[in-house]
Motif scaffolding. Sequence first.
Motif, short mmCIF file in Angstrom:
data_model
loop_
_atom_site.label_atom_id
_atom_site.label_comp_id
_atom_site.label_asym_id
_atom_site.label_seq_id
_atom_site.Cartn_x
_atom_site.Cartn_y
_atom_site.Cartn_z
N LEU A 1 67.04 51.58 15.31
CA LEU A 1 67.68 52.81 14.86
C LEU A 1 67.79 53.80 16.01
O LEU A 1 66.83 54.01 16.75
CB LEU A 1 66.87 53.45 13.73
N SER B 1 67.60 65.86 21.81
CA SER B 1 67.02 64.60 22.26
C SER B 1 67.62 63.44 21.47
O SER B 1 68.22 63.64 20.41
CB SER B 1 65.50 64.61 22.09
N LEU C 1 68.69 66.19 12.22
CA LEU C 1 68.44 64.82 12.68
C LEU C 1 69.53 63.95 12.08
O LEU C 1 69.75 64.00 10.88
CB LEU C 1 67.09 64.31 12.19
N ASP D 1 62.02 68.13 16.88
CA ASP D 1 62.60 67.21 17.84
C ASP D 1 61.56 66.29 18.46
O ASP D 1 61.79 65.71 19.51
CB ASP D 1 63.36 67.97 18.94
N PHE E 1 56.33 57.45 10.26
CA PHE E 1 56.83 57.11 8.94
C PHE E 1 55.76 56.46 8.08
O PHE E 1 54.89 55.72 8.58
CB PHE E 1 58.01 56.14 9.05
N PHE F 1 58.29 54.36 16.33
CA PHE F 1 58.90 55.05 17.45
C PHE F 1 58.89 54.20 18.71
O PHE F 1 57.88 53.55 19.03
CB PHE F 1 58.14 56.37 17.69
N SER G 1 68.89 64.19 17.74
CA SER G 1 68.19 65.38 17.29
C SER G 1 68.88 66.62 17.81
O SER G 1 69.07 66.78 19.01
CB SER G 1 66.74 65.34 17.78
N PRO H 1 58.97 62.83 18.00
CA PRO H 1 58.98 61.56 17.25
C PRO H 1 58.32 61.69 15.89
O PRO H 1 57.31 62.38 15.74
CB PRO H 1 58.20 60.62 18.16
N GLN H 2 58.90 61.01 14.92
CA GLN H 2 58.37 61.05 13.57
C GLN H 2 57.51 59.83 13.31
O GLN H 2 57.76 58.74 13.81
CB GLN H 2 59.51 61.09 12.56
N PHE I 1 70.81 60.04 11.83
CA PHE I 1 70.47 58.64 12.06
C PHE I 1 71.73 57.79 12.16
O PHE I 1 72.68 57.98 11.38
CB PHE I 1 69.63 58.09 10.91
N GLY I 2 71.74 56.84 13.08
CA GLY I 2 72.75 55.80 13.06
C GLY I 2 72.41 54.78 11.98
O GLY I 2 71.32 54.82 11.40
N LYS I 3 73.35 53.87 11.71
CA LYS I 3 73.12 52.89 10.66
C LYS I 3 72.26 51.72 11.13
O LYS I 3 71.83 50.89 10.32
CB LYS I 3 74.45 52.37 10.11
N GLN J 1 62.62 49.07 13.30
CA GLN J 1 62.21 48.91 11.92
C GLN J 1 62.17 47.43 11.55
O GLN J 1 63.19 46.76 11.55
CB GLN J 1 63.15 49.66 10.97
N MET K 1 73.81 52.03 4.71
CA MET K 1 73.92 53.49 4.82
C MET K 1 72.96 54.05 5.85
O MET K 1 73.05 55.20 6.21
CB MET K 1 73.64 54.14 3.46
N GLY K 2 72.00 53.29 6.28
CA GLY K 2 71.00 53.84 7.18
C GLY K 2 70.07 54.80 6.45
O GLY K 2 70.09 54.90 5.23
N LEU K 3 69.29 55.52 7.22
CA LEU K 3 68.37 56.51 6.65
C LEU K 3 69.10 57.84 6.45
O LEU K 3 69.77 58.32 7.37
CB LEU K 3 67.19 56.74 7.60
N TYR L 1 64.08 53.95 17.36
CA TYR L 1 63.02 53.42 16.52
C TYR L 1 63.29 51.94 16.26
O TYR L 1 64.44 51.49 16.26
CB TYR L 1 62.98 54.12 15.15
N LEU M 1 66.44 59.59 20.06
CA LEU M 1 65.26 58.78 19.81
C LEU M 1 65.67 57.38 19.36
O LEU M 1 66.69 57.20 18.69
CB LEU M 1 64.38 59.41 18.73
N PRO N 1 59.91 52.53 10.05
CA PRO N 1 60.35 52.60 11.44
C PRO N 1 59.20 53.02 12.34
O PRO N 1 58.39 53.88 11.98
CB PRO N 1 61.45 53.67 11.42
#
Lengths: 112, 109
Positions: free
Chosen positions: B88, B32, B97, A98, A103, B45, B92, A100-101, B99-101, B38, A41-43, B36, B34, B43
């Motif tokens: 990932l 944007s 946000l 927008d 985690f 950046f 954005s 970078p996060q 996310f792809g899988k 993981q 499912m991803g995040l 990542y 992004l 994850p």
Amino acid sequence: NAGVTQTPKFRVLKTGQSMTLLCAQDMNHEYMYWYRQDPGMGLRLIHYSVGEGTTAKGEVPDGYNVSRLKKQNFLLGLESAAPSQTSVYFCASSFHGDQPQHFGDGTRLSIL
Amino acid sequence: EDKVVQSPLSLVVHEGDTVTLNCSYEVTNFRSLLWYKQEKKAPTFLFMLTSSGIEKKSGRLSSILDKKELFSILNITATQTGDSAVYLCVGSGYSTLTFGKGTMLLVSP
């Protein structure tokens, strides 16, 4: 510099129990997020906050509540845990939406 | 509905190979994209891309964005076993946000 810290790292609950996951960041970030990650499912975003005292729903908010009473902390609550909430939960923070996060290392939650 | 689609979903290569990971996106009010990496836990950046055609590089990794065709690629040259991870892609928007899988990359020695 700790970055983003999540507690606890692991937890097992019984159906119907409640608990709170804590996320703390020391980078003075405005934005904070809670995600769940499930296989295939991803995040997926549960809730997020754009500043102290604010919260907003994400993609999968049902069954969860959040609070951001202090800028550095973002709490995720499960009032009545269900097996479908078994997952790995990640907290993240960023300066802006927008950007970078950063985690945390995740909380593995199992609900029996 | 916003979506981000990554391909392939998984990939196995030998050490030293070059790989290209793909990400297509449909994001309202796009700002944007992004990338990542993981590994076992959080994850981390890699890149943030906002402009078309400008390649971003970090060591053996590079990425580029095409805002006309709505996709991005992540290249890894001379792969190493330490590159094994899930990559990932995140789109954005103004207040979203997506996310792809992820693409699971396994680099075998």
